[in-house]
Enzyme design. Sequence first.
Site, PDB file in Angstrom:
ATOM      1  N   CYS A 104       0.835  -1.202   0.000  1.00 24.85           N
ATOM      2  CA  CYS A 104       0.000   0.000   0.000  1.00 24.85           C
ATOM      3  C   CYS A 104       0.869   1.252   0.000  1.00 24.85           C
ATOM      4  CB  CYS A 104      -0.901  -0.006   1.227  1.00 24.85           C
ATOM      5  SG  CYS A 104      -2.117   1.351   1.258  1.00 24.85           S
ATOM      6  N   ASP A 106       0.317   3.724   1.782  1.00 24.62           N
ATOM      7  CA  ASP A 106       0.244   4.264   3.141  1.00 24.62           C
ATOM      8  C   ASP A 106       1.657   4.528   3.684  1.00 24.62           C
ATOM      9  OD1 ASP A 106       0.022   4.320   6.100  1.00 24.62           O
ATOM     10  OD2 ASP A 106      -2.072   3.831   5.725  1.00 24.62           O
ATOM     11  N   ARG A 108       2.796   4.557   6.520  1.00 22.79           N
ATOM     12  CA  ARG A 108       3.170   3.814   7.732  1.00 22.79           C
ATOM     13  C   ARG A 108       3.666   2.403   7.454  1.00 22.79           C
ATOM     14  NH1 ARG A 108      -2.659   4.800  10.334  1.00 22.79           N
ATOM     15  NH2 ARG A 108      -3.133   4.246   8.157  1.00 22.79           N
ATOM     16  N   HIS A 164      -2.430  -4.370   5.165  1.00 21.04           N
ATOM     17  CA  HIS A 164      -2.065  -3.862   6.485  1.00 21.04           C
ATOM     18  C   HIS A 164      -3.292  -3.404   7.260  1.00 21.04           C
ATOM     19  CE1 HIS A 164      -2.662   0.491   5.679  1.00 21.04           C
ATOM     20  NE2 HIS A 164      -2.388   0.144   4.423  1.00 21.04           N
ATOM     21  N   CYS A 167      -6.338   0.153   6.980  1.00 13.26           N
ATOM     22  CA  CYS A 167      -6.125   0.602   5.598  1.00 13.26           C
ATOM     23  C   CYS A 167      -7.267   1.510   5.138  1.00 13.26           C
ATOM     24  CB  CYS A 167      -6.001  -0.599   4.664  1.00 13.26           C
ATOM     25  SG  CYS A 167      -5.724  -0.145   2.935  1.00 13.26           S
TER      26      CYS A 167
END
Length: 273
Positions: A104, A106, A108, A164, A167
């Site tokens: 992803c 993302d 993080r 994850h 999400c």
Amino acid sequence: MPPHPVVDPPNPDLTTRRSKMAIDPCEEAISGLKKLLSEKKELTAEAAAKVRRITSELASATDKTAERIRAGFDHFKKENFEKNPVLHGELAKGQSPKFMVFACSDSRVCPSHVLNFQPGEAFMVRNIANMVPPYDKTKYSGIGAAIEYAVLHLKVENILVIGHSACGGIKGLMSIPDDGTTKSDFIEDWVSICKAAKAKVQSECKDLDLADKHTFLEKEAVNISLGNLLTYPFVREGVLKKTLALKGGHYDFINGSLELWNLNFNLNPVTSI
């Protein structure tokens, strides 16, 4: 003589727009404010002071952004590049990663940090909700090109699709109305790649609370992507010849845990860390 090819003359308006797009927005704003100060002599002292303050703040923000980028590179160069001359010398000659990873976007869940991949170890594709669309030479040519290059040219041995916790893309998929109406230009259409996973969750997880449904969907969407990988002929061939393995994963950054499973569509992790 053969006719000369017909070439449209450059569009001055388009050229001007492209030139303007190349200018950093902050720099353009600073330039405009300075011009305002030089041209508008009649500005009151208060207004001129405000313009100077805004100009200073914009310049400071631009400098801090550049400083952060340079500091990040300096750290990498000192702690990685200069300490691993043999590795980077080999990488200068080419790459031969064993992994292709779909992760992803993302901020993080960077796979290089979470899975400790070093430069040259993993060929990565990151997008909203780490999804792999089905084979489509027109609609998803960008993803197809990455998979084709990884499998046929880099000869990767493993493709990992890793989801994850928490999400946002998966939450967006879950919240799409049943009538299919959308509120975004791209996001909802993209995450609908895994709408079959959403249907499964709605059918089989009615008694779960919303947070648990999201978690289940995060993992089930990975399985849909693993299945979609098999729609690519070169992936399917590699799996049949056992030169290529497909794995699913889920990283829980809240609890600091990782699940891995093979392609089986039953979401039975074979490894839990």
